[in-house]
Design a protein around this motif. Structure first.
Motif, PDB file in Angstrom:
ATOM      1  N   PRO A   1     -15.664  57.363 -14.862  1.00  0.00           N
ATOM      2  CA  PRO A   1     -14.296  58.173 -15.090  1.00  0.00           C
ATOM      3  C   PRO A   1     -13.498  58.544 -13.838  1.00  0.00           C
TER       4      PRO A   1
ATOM      5  N   VAL B   1     -21.832  56.308 -13.772  1.00  0.00           N
ATOM      6  CA  VAL B   1     -21.213  57.416 -14.179  1.00  0.00           C
ATOM      7  C   VAL B   1     -19.935  57.920 -13.196  1.00  0.00           C
TER       8      VAL B   1
ATOM      9  N   LEU C   1     -18.909  64.151 -16.370  1.00  0.00           N
ATOM     10  CA  LEU C   1     -17.807  62.957 -16.441  1.00  0.00           C
ATOM     11  C   LEU C   1     -16.567  63.586 -16.658  1.00  0.00           C
ATOM     12  N   ALA C   2     -16.239  64.805 -17.215  1.00  0.00           N
ATOM     13  CA  ALA C   2     -14.967  65.369 -17.376  1.00  0.00           C
ATOM     14  C   ALA C   2     -14.501  65.827 -16.136  1.00  0.00           C
TER      15      ALA C   2
ATOM     16  N   PRO D   1     -25.115  68.847 -18.413  1.00  0.00           N
ATOM     17  CA  PRO D   1     -24.439  68.315 -19.652  1.00  0.00           C
ATOM     18  C   PRO D   1     -23.864  66.771 -18.886  1.00  0.00           C
ATOM     19  N   LEU D   2     -24.234  65.776 -19.327  1.00  0.00           N
ATOM     20  CA  LEU D   2     -23.350  64.308 -18.707  1.00  0.00           C
ATOM     21  C   LEU D   2     -22.007  64.234 -19.124  1.00  0.00           C
ATOM     22  N   LEU D   3     -21.728  64.613 -20.296  1.00  0.00           N
ATOM     23  CA  LEU D   3     -20.231  64.843 -20.613  1.00  0.00           C
ATOM     24  C   LEU D   3     -19.245  65.519 -19.684  1.00  0.00           C
ATOM     25  N   LEU D   4     -19.903  66.869 -19.647  1.00  0.00           N
ATOM     26  CA  LEU D   4     -19.154  67.789 -18.538  1.00  0.00           C
ATOM     27  C   LEU D   4     -19.113  67.235 -17.359  1.00  0.00           C
TER      28      LEU D   4
END
Length: 484
Positions: free
Chosen positions: A335, A332, A390-391, A385-388
């Motif tokens: 990024p 993770v 990562l960002a 939220p995983l995408l958040l």
């Protein structure tokens, strides 16, 4: 003295630059292959501080090692690594940086193989101590070679790649360690995290002649008293920083800080007196007094404390609370590492436009990212939220990339080529010590707060504290010289 080229200094505080010596030979230059060779050794030595973490459980089961012994497998490497950096840099100045780098690579190959072949936990601890010493021999030669062999934009690009390698290798260590243990290549299990170094380092050794041979014009003398005082101060401080949490902070541990302080004061007096007599101190007070080094280190320390604390606390949160295993939680971070690497490549161009304000911008970006991470965790615990995530990790990586490589350039800008090894040793020692301190303080604070508050509240408070470290870097950045 190596000539410094870069953007004109902005109005405001600046450092006094020594005029270039017209009789000084031109820098020999550093080819792409040579840079790859020296960065390979640095990347592996940095990775080995992290790669073993995910293999500790397997090592304990196989070699019947208890918690104390397993802690030494990790901390023993850091102890000898940090302890030997300044001396390793000074030896490179005296005997040649390429020669010392090659010796360090050979020793790192041997000690990595010994770690992979360890029949007992005691043998593994001893091999890890030796491996850290080998890393301390080779790592200072990397920045010292860049400093002595390049100038102007070539130096800026090389140091940016050095900074990118630092961030990328730290994250890659955790990912690669988990992957190797999971794959169990050739039935090696945990031993593969050490054995993998051997073919890579041997390849670097075969190409080491591509690296230009540099050293001080005049061989510096040996400083036995300064070396002993520095060693006493560092050992006492490192034991407190690295072992404090595991030992439970006993009263006698704090007394070591007093010993370290006394030894440090004595070291400063001895080094000043030796330099006045025309000797060769281990740590030259004149070099350390340069504005770029002094102010750059003042910013590097809180920056590295924040980095070490964030990496350690993130690992605790991701593995224990996000429901991720060691390999997944490390992946993770990809990024973060990717953003760090890409942004670091562009720092010379950004610095050419912004000057010293690039550090201020990086501090703002990093601090904002940490506060965003605190908000994400506080608002959606325990499954953000995983995408958040990562960002936000990528955003933090960009901020750190704007700060780290630029500070490296500032710190070394005024260091004469003849003392590049000493300057590099001081820089990397400060970075390693502050990173270890950050991991210790951040981890202890998180675990203590989690025992009395909710885990989400503990994570939010620690991240907010780390944002304060970014604010400190921002405040110091207002008085930094422009990157040279």
């Amino acid at each position: 003295m190596t000539k410094n080229q870069g953007t004109p200094p902005a109005p405001g505080p600046s450092v006094t630059q020594s005029p270039p010596d017209p009789t000084a030979p031109a820098a020999p230059g550093l080819t792409g292959t040579a840079l790859l060779v020296v960065l390979t050794g640095y990347a592996l030595s940095n990775m080995d501080a992290f790669i073993v973490n995910v293999a500790l459980t397997t090592i304990g089961d196989d070699l019947h090692g208890g918690p104390a012994a397993l802690q030494l497998v990790v901390s023993g490497y850091s102890l000898t690594f940090a302890l030997g950096l300044v001396l390793g840099g000074r030896l490179g100045d005296a005997f040649g940086r390429r020669r010392l780098y090659a010796c360090g690579l050979a020793a790192f190959t041997l000690t990595s193989a010994l770690c992979g072949l360890a029949p007992t936990i005691e043998f593994l601890v001893a091999a890890r101590l030796a491996q850290g010493a080998a890393a301390a021999l080779l790592v200072p030669q990397v920045l010292a070679t860049i400093q002595a062999a390049t100038e102007g934009q070539a130096r800026a690009r090389a140091i940016s790649l050095y900074g990118a390698t630092a961030g990328l290798s730290a994250v890659a260590g955790q990912i690669l360690g988990g992957l190797l243990v999971s794959l169990d290549i050739a039935g090696l299990g945990w031993r593969s995290v050490f054995v993998i170094n051997v073919p890579i380092v041997l390849a670097a050794l075969l190409a080491v002649r591509k690296v230009p041979a540099t050293k001080a014009d005049r061989k510096p003398g040996f400083d036995p008293l300064g070396t002993v005082l520095f060693g006493v101060s560092m050992v006492c401080l490192l034991v407190v920083v690295v072992e404090g949490r595991e030992l439970g902070w006993p009263w006698w541990l704090w007394s070591l800080l007093v010993v370290a302080a006394v030894a440090a004061v004595a070291l400063a007096r001895v080094e000043r007196a030796l330099e006045r007599r025309g000797g060769s101190p281990l740590l030259s007070p004149t070099v350390l007094s340069h504005g770029g080094m002094r102010r750059g280190l003042a910013a590097l320390v809180p920056f590295s404390i924040g980095f070490g604390s964030f990496m350690f606390v993130y690992a605790l949160i991701a593995q224990g609370k996000f429901g991720l295993g060691g390999l997944a939680s490390g992946s993770v971070l990809s990024p973060f590492a990717s953003a760090f690497f890409v942004a670091a490549l562009f720092t010379p161009r950004i610095a050419a436009v912004l000057g010293r304000r690039i550090v201020s911008l990086g501090a703002v970006v990093q601090g904002t990212g940490l506060l965003l991470m605190a908000w994400v965790i506080g608002a959606s615990w325990p499954r953000p939220p995983l995408l958040l995530v990562l960002a936000v990790l990528a955003f933090i990586g960009i901020g750190q990339a704007l700060i780290g490589p630029t500070l490296f350039r500032m710190i070394l800008a005024d260091v004469p080529s003849a003392q590049a090894g000493m300057g590099s040793g001081v820089l990397v020692t400060s970075q390693q010590m502050a990173t270890a301190l950050g991991a210790t303080v951040g981890g202890t604070l998180f675990l203590s707060l989690a025992g009395s508050l909710s885990e989400a509240s503990a994570a939010v408070l620690v991240l907010a504290l780390l944002a304060c470290f970014s604010a400190v870097v921002f405040a110091i950045s207002l008085r930094l010289p422009d990157p040279a």
